[in-house]
Design an enzyme around this catalytic site. Structure first.
Site, PDB file in Angstrom:
ATOM      1  N   LYS A 190       0.831  -1.222   0.000  1.00 22.93           N
ATOM      2  CA  LYS A 190       0.000   0.000   0.000  1.00 22.93           C
ATOM      3  C   LYS A 190       0.856   1.260   0.000  1.00 22.93           C
ATOM      4  CE  LYS A 190      -3.927  -2.257   2.272  1.00 22.93           C
ATOM      5  NZ  LYS A 190      -3.333  -3.591   2.489  1.00 22.93           N
ATOM      6  N   ARG A 191       1.865   1.286  -0.833  1.00 23.60           N
ATOM      7  CA  ARG A 191       2.732   2.452  -0.910  1.00 23.60           C
ATOM      8  C   ARG A 191       2.004   3.615  -1.576  1.00 23.60           C
ATOM      9  NH1 ARG A 191       4.985  -0.026   2.643  1.00 23.60           N
ATOM     10  NH2 ARG A 191       7.125  -0.788   2.539  1.00 23.60           N
TER      11      ARG A 191
END
Length: 302
Positions: free
Chosen positions: A106-107
């Site tokens: 989930k960058r």
């Protein structure tokens, strides 16, 4: 575009599922833990070695019946550099078995920071003119709520390296609707995000009608799965929330197109902990049996 490879594996295995590799020490059989602790002590290194050996055992049990695995980076980051080593080696081992690897990290950032994330997980790192692969996963989850500036750097690397991304749209958690269900000019935030991803994905065309910018849509919201599948036929879905979070074969049916493609459904705890509910089976037997049961549940209902 790497979703071509994922779809090919789904067709080959007749299985649109992904095994989440989100280990905790409580999930791991005592003999695996104790072997790691004897070698490395009850330390970060020992825990990381237990994770790696557990992951390898899970992969060995299912690599020929599932198309993909999805390690969640936070479970490894918690254990520092030994944990990240275990993650890196897990990715390499899964790929050696022919599995498609999605890292759930989930960058989300912009500019050079997002470019660095893209290079780390999907691309290469440059060292004095030489290129090296850091993690080398096939796809990564992305938090796109900073806007297109936080997605485009990933797309550039996807194009260069034949990779793909899944952007958060309608997530599986209970409070997702607090923001994602709000409306802007008559459209929900999650639909607006999916629309943005559909537009950005045009630069990553693929086979079977799906481009390389997928979205995350939770199994816990079946009506939204149906809605988004109808509105965005070119977007490939990653569907978390099956199993321990409450999703089942019927609730994810709306994610698929008429050919049974268009989505991959993730389960983590129900697979990793299957051995705890089946004392008469080995770890491998219990994990494989649950993977096959999950496949049948989804295929029969899609």
């Amino acid at each position: 575009m790497s979703f071509n490879r994922l779809i090919a594996k789904i067709i080959e295995t007749k299985n649109p599922t992904v095994v989440g590799l989100d280990p905790t020490l409580d999930y791991i059989p005592a003999e695996i833990k104790e072997g790691a602790f004897e070698a490395h002590g009850r330390t970060l290194e020992g825990a990381a070695e237990a994770f790696l050996n557990f992951n390898k055992a899970l992969i060995d049990a299912v690599y020929d019946v599932v198309p993909a695995v999805k390690p969640q980076a936070a479970f490894y980051e918690k254990y520092g550099w030994p944990g990240m080593r275990a993650l890196s080696e897990t990715i390499a081992y899964a790929k050696s078995k022919g599995l498609f690897v999605i890292v759930d990290a989930k960058r989300g950032d912009i500019g050079s920071t997002m470019e660095a994330y893209a290079d780390a997980w999907l691309g290469t790192a440059e060292v004095e003119g030489a290129s090296f692969t850091a993690f080398g996963c096939d796809a990564i989850t992305v938090n796109g709520y900073l806007g297109s500036d936080g997605i485009k750097p990933m797309i550039e690397v996807c194009r260069e390296q034949d990779k793909a991304i899944f952007v958060l749209a309608k997530t599986s958690n209970p409070s997702a609707g607090e923001l994602q269900d709000m409306k802007i000019d008559g459209k929900t935030v999650y639909e607006t995000m999916a629309s943005l991803c559909d537009s950005l994905g045009e630069s990553l065309p693929g086979e079977h009608g799906y481009h390389g910018v997928g979205v995350v849509v939770g199994a816990t919201y079946p009506e939204q799965l149906v809605e988004l599948r109808q509105k965005f036929p070119r977007i490939f879905f990653l569907v978390p929330g099956y199993g321990a979070q409450g999703g089942g074969g019927k609730s994810v049916a709306g994610a698929f197109d008429k050919d049974g493609l268009g989505a991959v459904v993730n389960a983590s705890r129900s697979l990793m902990c299957a051995w705890q509910k089946a004392p008469d089976l080995t770890l491998a037997e219990a994990t494989r049996a649950e993977a096959i049961r999950m496949r049948e549940d989804i295929v029969e209902n899609r």
